[in-house]
Design a protein around this motif. Structure first.
Motif, PDB file in Angstrom:
ATOM      1  N   TRP A 177       0.738  -1.031   0.245  1.00 39.79           N
ATOM      2  CA  TRP A 177       0.399   0.247   0.533  1.00 39.79           C
ATOM      3  C   TRP A 177       0.423   1.045   0.165  1.00 39.79           C
ATOM      4  O   TRP A 177       0.838   2.355  -0.656  1.00 39.79           O
ATOM      5  CB  TRP A 177      -0.851  -0.080   1.222  1.00 39.79           C
ATOM      6  N   LEU A 178       1.947   1.240   0.528  1.00 38.69           N
ATOM      7  CA  LEU A 178       2.993   2.571   1.049  1.00 38.69           C
ATOM      8  C   LEU A 178       3.796   2.761  -0.219  1.00 38.69           C
ATOM      9  O   LEU A 178       4.251   4.097  -0.581  1.00 38.69           O
ATOM     10  CB  LEU A 178       4.282   2.140   2.102  1.00 38.69           C
ATOM     11  N   LEU A 179       3.865   1.077  -1.093  1.00 38.52           N
ATOM     12  CA  LEU A 179       4.551   1.506  -2.692  1.00 38.52           C
ATOM     13  C   LEU A 179       3.611   2.397  -3.507  1.00 38.52           C
ATOM     14  O   LEU A 179       3.750   3.434  -4.191  1.00 38.52           O
ATOM     15  CB  LEU A 179       5.619   0.831  -2.882  1.00 38.52           C
ATOM     16  N   LEU A 180       2.463   2.655  -3.930  1.00 34.55           N
ATOM     17  CA  LEU A 180       1.025   3.058  -4.481  1.00 34.55           C
ATOM     18  C   LEU A 180       1.423   3.556  -4.111  1.00 34.55           C
ATOM     19  O   LEU A 180       0.948   4.329  -4.980  1.00 34.55           O
ATOM     20  CB  LEU A 180      -0.386   1.376  -4.167  1.00 34.55           C
ATOM     21  N   LEU A 181       1.264   4.218  -2.963  1.00 32.04           N
ATOM     22  CA  LEU A 181       1.085   5.863  -2.275  1.00 32.04           C
ATOM     23  C   LEU A 181       2.611   7.020  -2.879  1.00 32.04           C
ATOM     24  O   LEU A 181       1.647   7.812  -3.356  1.00 32.04           O
ATOM     25  CB  LEU A 181       1.181   5.169  -0.947  1.00 32.04           C
TER      26      LEU A 181
END
Length: 198
Positions: A177-181
Motif C-alpha cells: 500500500w505504501l509503495l502505491l502511495l
C-alpha cells in the motif's frame, strides 16, 4: 535476527550484482562549483497524494519535505531531492540509480545492526523504468521483540542532474500500500514542477 540480516544482504547483492557496479570505500563527493544546481528551483506542493505538508529541511545541496495523513492516521512520506555526485553523470541512469540505492540500503543495514531488538524482512526490491526514468523501489517491514510491526517503502528516481527520493512509513498499512502511495506522490510532485509560475 542473523538469518534476516543475511537474507537482506542476499537481496542487496542480487540487485546490485545485476548492475555490475563497483563499490568504493568512501562516499562520492558532490559536484563542486555548479552554481546552476539550485535546490530552490523545486516547487513545494501543499498536499501530496492526500497527505498534508508537515515541514521542510533545506541544505545547500539537498532539500527534503515531510508529508503526513491527517490524524489519527500515522502514515507519513518524505520527499528529497539531491544532485548527482561528481563523476556519476558519466554513468548510465540504471547504474546511477543502483549505486545510490546501494548507499541507501547500506544505511538501513547499519541501522539494523545498531538495534538488536529489531528484525527486518524484505518484501521486494526492484530496478525498473517508471515513465521513462530509471527507478529503484523496495518494500520491507520491521518487527520488534514485542511483535510490533512498522512497514516502509522507498522509491528512488534518476531525474537528469538529480535524484528524487520518496520514502513512506506506516504502523497500520502494509508496504505494498505504501509503495502505491509513493508512486502517486511522485506523479503529483513531478506534475507540480511543470506548472507555470503564478
Amino acid at each position: 535476527m542473523r538469518i534476516l540480516f543475511f537474507t537482506f544482504l542476499l537481496f542487496a547483492l542480487g540487485l546490485s550484482g545485476c548492475q555490475n557496479i563497483t563499490q568504493t570505500s568512501s562516499p562520492p563527493h558532490l559536484l563542486a562549483g555548479d552554481p546552476d544546481w539550485n535546490v530552490h528551483r523545486f516547487r513545494t506542493p501543499d498536499t501530496l497524494a492526500g497527505l498534508e505538508a508537515d515541514g521542510e529541511i533545506t541544505a545547500p545541496r539537498r532539500r527534503q519535505w515531510r508529508y503526513r495523513l491527517p490524524a489519527p492516521a500515522r502514515e507519513r512520506v518524505t520527499v528529497a531531492v539531491a544532485p548527482m555526485p561528481g563523476g556519476w553523470e558519466r554513468m548510465s541512469p540504471q547504474r546511477a540509480v543502483s549505486g545510490r540505492y546501494g548507499q541507501l540500503r547500506q544505511r538501513r543495514l547499519d541501522h539494523l545492526m545498531q538495534r538488536p531488538d529489531l528484525s527486518l524482512t524484505v518484501d521486494e526490491e526492484r530496478l525498473f523504468d517508471l515513465e521513462g526514468h530509471a527507478t529503484a523501489s523496495s518494500r520491507w517491514h520491521w518487527l520488534d521483540n514485542n511483535g510490533n510491526r512498522r512497514d516502509q517503502a522507498l522509491l528512488l528516481m534518476h531525474m537528469g542532474d538529480h535524484f528524487l527520493l520518496f520514502e513512506g512509513y506506516s504502523r497500520d498499512q502494509n508496504s505494498r500500500w505504501l509503495l502505491l502511495l509513493l508512486k502517486r506522490a511522485q506523479a503529483e510532485f513531478r506534475a507540480a514542477q511543470t506548472k507555470p509560475n503564478e
